[in-house]
Each structure stands twice: as structure tokens, then as C-alpha cells.
Design a protein around this motif. Structure first.
Motif, mmCIF file in Angstrom:
data_model
loop_
_atom_site.group_PDB
_atom_site.id
_atom_site.type_symbol
_atom_site.label_atom_id
_atom_site.label_comp_id
_atom_site.label_asym_id
_atom_site.label_seq_id
_atom_site.Cartn_x
_atom_site.Cartn_y
_atom_site.Cartn_z
ATOM 1 N N THR A 85 0.864 -1.181 0.000
ATOM 2 C CA THR A 85 0.000 0.000 0.000
ATOM 3 C C THR A 85 0.894 1.223 0.000
ATOM 4 O O THR A 85 1.738 1.378 0.887
ATOM 5 N N MET A 86 0.720 2.082 -1.018
ATOM 6 C CA MET A 86 1.573 3.256 -1.201
ATOM 7 C C MET A 86 0.780 4.534 -0.947
ATOM 8 O O MET A 86 -0.296 4.706 -1.514
ATOM 9 N N ALA A 95 -0.824 14.805 -4.273
ATOM 10 C CA ALA A 95 -1.018 13.508 -3.634
ATOM 11 C C ALA A 95 -2.486 13.078 -3.694
ATOM 12 O O ALA A 95 -3.364 13.823 -3.281
ATOM 13 N N PRO A 96 -2.731 11.859 -4.220
ATOM 14 C CA PRO A 96 -4.115 11.380 -4.223
ATOM 15 C C PRO A 96 -4.584 11.089 -2.796
ATOM 16 O O PRO A 96 -3.778 10.755 -1.935
ATOM 17 N N LYS A 97 -5.859 11.240 -2.562
ATOM 18 C CA LYS A 97 -6.404 10.965 -1.238
ATOM 19 C C LYS A 97 -6.442 9.461 -0.956
ATOM 20 O O LYS A 97 -6.286 9.026 0.166
ATOM 21 N N LYS A 98 -6.673 8.677 -2.006
ATOM 22 C CA LYS A 98 -6.737 7.227 -1.859
ATOM 23 C C LYS A 98 -5.371 6.625 -2.178
ATOM 24 O O LYS A 98 -4.718 7.034 -3.131
ATOM 25 N N GLY A 115 -5.802 1.726 -7.896
ATOM 26 C CA GLY A 115 -6.211 2.692 -6.886
ATOM 27 C C GLY A 115 -5.892 4.111 -7.251
ATOM 28 O O GLY A 115 -5.811 4.474 -8.416
ATOM 29 N N GLY A 116 -5.711 4.922 -6.218
ATOM 30 C CA GLY A 116 -5.567 6.343 -6.420
ATOM 31 C C GLY A 116 -6.939 6.957 -6.627
ATOM 32 O O GLY A 116 -7.958 6.259 -6.647
ATOM 33 N N ASP A 117 -6.992 8.247 -6.758
ATOM 34 C CA ASP A 117 -8.275 8.941 -6.896
ATOM 35 C C ASP A 117 -8.985 8.628 -8.208
ATOM 36 O O ASP A 117 -10.201 8.702 -8.299
#
Length: 127
Positions: A85-86, A95-98, A115-117
Motif C-alpha cells: 500500500t503506497m 497527492a491522491p487521497k486514496k 487505486g488512487g483517486d
């Protein structure tokens, strides 16, 4: 004889049982731009070309650098049950929130990241 078996068993635990789970991810990984997919699971060659030569570099201290044409992003990572998990922390504005999550292939030579936003899916190959 029993003492030799005990010493051998202890040595095996020290040599093989102390491998940190993040060791499988440590090192550099390069994006395969043809594997970039958007949230609807369709290949997105334009986005793949835009991302271009993206490289993930996982460090032993559980930090990483994500390098791309747009510059570097840094963050921290954790490994649990074979999934990394990064969390991108810098630059904070980008920076993405997710978090991003990566899962190794069975041979450990490739990793699928999701993942990511924007909920992208992409594949990286270990260099």
C-alpha cells in the motif's frame, strides 16, 4: 545428534524466517504504458503514453519515489499479506487521497497497481 538438529533448525529460522515482506518489492519497477486502464477497465493508450516512462523505486526504509515526465513524487509504503500500500506524501498538492495498492505476480517479476483517486490499473515490471 539432537543438538545438531536444534542448531540447524535455529539457523534455518534465522536465515529464512527473518525475510522482511517488503524485500520482495524493494528496488526499481518500470511502468508498461500499454497496460494502463481507466476506471471502466478499458485500455487507455493516451493516458499510458502521457504517463510514459514512469518508474517506482521502493527503498529499504519503506519510502518510495515515483518518477515520471511530470517530476518526482515521494511517499511511504507498507506491506501486508503480499500487498503493498503506497501513500504519496509529496508534493502534497498532487497527492491522491486514496492510496495505491500493488500485488505481485506469482513469479515476483511484475506488479499490478490499482487505486488512487482515478482508480487506474497499471502493470510495472521489476528492473
Amino acid at each position: 545428534m539432537g543438538r545438531a538438529i536444534t542448531i540447524f533448525a535455529l539457523l534455518a529460522v534465522v536465515l529464512f524466517g527473518c525475510t522482511k515482506p517488503e524485500a520482495a518489492f524493494t528496488g526499481k519497477w518500470q511502468l508498461d504504458p500499454k497496460t494502463v486502464k481507466s476506471a471502466d477497465s478499458k485500455a487507455d493508450p493516451v493516458l499510458g503514453t502521457t504517463l510514459g516512462l514512469m518508474v517506482l523505486d521502493f527503498k529499504e526504509d519503506k519510502t518510495f519515489v515515483l518518477s515520471s515526465r511530470n517530476g518526482d513524487q515521494t511517499g511511504t509504503f507498507d506491506v501486508d499479506s503480499g500487498t503493498v500500500t503506497m501513500k504519496i506524501t509529496s508534493p502534497a498538492a498532487d497527492a491522491p487521497k486514496k492510496p495505491l495498492k500493488g500485488k505481485l505476480t506469482s513469479d515476483g517479476k511484475a506488479m499490478t497497481v490499482t487505486g488512487g483517486d482515478t482508480l487506474l490499473t497499471m502493470k510495472f515490471t521489476k528492473l
